[in-house]
Motif scaffolding. Structure first.
Motif, short mmCIF file in Angstrom:
data_model
loop_
_atom_site.label_atom_id
_atom_site.label_comp_id
_atom_site.label_asym_id
_atom_site.label_seq_id
_atom_site.Cartn_x
_atom_site.Cartn_y
_atom_site.Cartn_z
N TYR A 240 -7.46 10.10 -1.66
CA TYR A 240 -6.86 8.81 -2.03
C TYR A 240 -7.48 8.40 -3.35
O TYR A 240 -8.62 7.98 -3.41
CB TYR A 240 -7.16 7.81 -0.93
N HIS B 62 6.85 1.74 8.28
CA HIS B 62 6.35 3.11 8.14
C HIS B 62 5.42 3.24 6.93
O HIS B 62 4.32 3.82 7.04
CB HIS B 62 7.52 4.08 8.01
N HIS B 63 5.85 2.71 5.80
CA HIS B 63 5.03 2.80 4.59
C HIS B 63 3.74 1.99 4.75
O HIS B 63 2.65 2.43 4.35
CB HIS B 63 5.84 2.28 3.39
N GLN C 203 2.09 1.28 7.53
CA GLN C 203 1.17 1.99 8.44
C GLN C 203 0.39 3.05 7.68
O GLN C 203 -0.83 3.18 7.84
CB GLN C 203 1.98 2.63 9.57
N ARG C 204 1.07 3.79 6.84
CA ARG C 204 0.42 4.87 6.09
C ARG C 204 -0.56 4.33 5.06
O ARG C 204 -1.71 4.78 4.96
CB ARG C 204 1.48 5.75 5.42
N THR D 137 -3.66 2.49 6.68
CA THR D 137 -4.59 3.43 7.29
C THR D 137 -5.39 4.18 6.24
O THR D 137 -6.59 4.43 6.41
CB THR D 137 -3.83 4.42 8.20
N ARG D 138 -4.76 4.53 5.13
CA ARG D 138 -5.48 5.22 4.06
C ARG D 138 -6.51 4.31 3.42
O ARG D 138 -7.63 4.73 3.13
CB ARG D 138 -4.49 5.72 2.98
N SER E 16 -5.94 2.38 11.62
CA SER E 16 -4.59 1.82 11.70
C SER E 16 -4.64 0.31 11.84
O SER E 16 -5.66 -0.25 12.24
CB SER E 16 -3.86 2.42 12.90
#
Length: 282
Positions: free
Chosen positions: A6, A47-48, A50-51, A54-55, A60
């Protein structure tokens, strides 16, 4: 854990949205908001969101809310603190980040500061960080300041230059990025030299801040008791507020005596995000 893949550019780009989401979850965790509601707070699709969340955070959104609830249940009532702030204050101690364990700091003479920087030469520059664009002030002896570019880059630089108005400055964003990579994505145990320009009292308080483990918090009163006496809490507060090196000298880990997140030079939203980032990494 926040992954090394990241990049700083990506984490800096995502900071504002994640900070908004952290604020929303911090204020609403008791109602266990669903993913759709949390995503709306960040202006992203579920969806975006969540990703990205989490990153950035290292867990989460659901696990983050669960962590807040768990910590609050253990300590908030006993401490009498605001529930969100107590959640950050309890049970988050753990191994320090690599850069916290290996920071090397070098004091410079009070005379340098009294001369308002006359005769000193600094390089400054802007680079991305997990907490938005960061402004770096670099002296031949090491890093002298690390701030954040709010509301804009020039304002961030002027905030730093006001500390040493008589010094000479040259801009080098490439050098700033090298320092950002070294600080925010550490890969080895090399010390990070800090050139601390301040009074002996300020440097004493700043050294005490370095002893706070990543993921832990303390109070102004506790710092005062460490360096002098509890009666010096206001003087400690002033020295903490004058800290020129954000993140590395972790003034964000100091809370009010009641456990509340208090004013932070670079914004309470950013302070909350820093604590969440460290808690996930501990």
């Amino acid at each position: 854990m926040n992954t090394m893949s990241y990049t700083l550019d990506e984490s800096s780009r995502d900071f504002d949205r994640i900070a908004d989401a952290l604020e929303f979850l911090g204020e609403n965790w008791q109602s266990h908001p669903d993913l759709d509601a949390a995503a709306r707070s960040a202006g992203l699709s579920p969806h975006h969101f969540q990703r990205v969340f989490t990153r950035w955070v290292g867990m989460s959104p659901k696990k983050y809310v669960g962590a807040l609830a768990h910590q609050a249940a253990r300590s908030a009532l006993d401490d009498g603190a605001n529930l969100l702030d107590a959640a950050f204050d309890a049970g988050l101690s753990g191994p320090g980040r690599l850069h916290d364990l290996f920071i090397a700091h070098e004091a410079v003479t009070p005379g340098d500061a009294k001369r308002r920087g006359a005769g000193l030469s600094f390089v400054w520059g802007v680079a991305p960080s997990p907490f938005g664009d960061a402004v770096f002030l670099i002296s031949p002896r090491g890093l002298s300041a690390l701030a954040f570019a709010d509301p804009d880059v020039e304002a961030g630089f002027e905030d730093l230059r006001s500390r040493y108005p008589a010094a000479d400055y040259a801009r080098d964003d490439d050098l700033a990025r090298q320092w950002a990579e070294r600080i925010f994505t550490p890969r080895d145990s090399d010390p990070i030299p800090l050139a601390l320009y301040g009074t002996p009292w300020q440097r004493q308080v700043w050294r005490a801040l370095l002893d706070i483990p990543a993921g832990a918090t303390t109070s102004y009163k506790a710092i005062a008791e460490t360096v002098c006496t509890a009666k010096a809490s206001r003087a400690v507060g002033a020295a903490v507020g004058a800290n020129p090196i954000s993140w590395l000298i972790p003034c964000h880990r100091v809370l009010a005596s009641n456990g509340r997140l208090t004013g932070y030079h670079w914004g309470v939203k950013r302070k909350r995000a820093m604590l969440a980032y460290e808690a996930a990494a501990s």
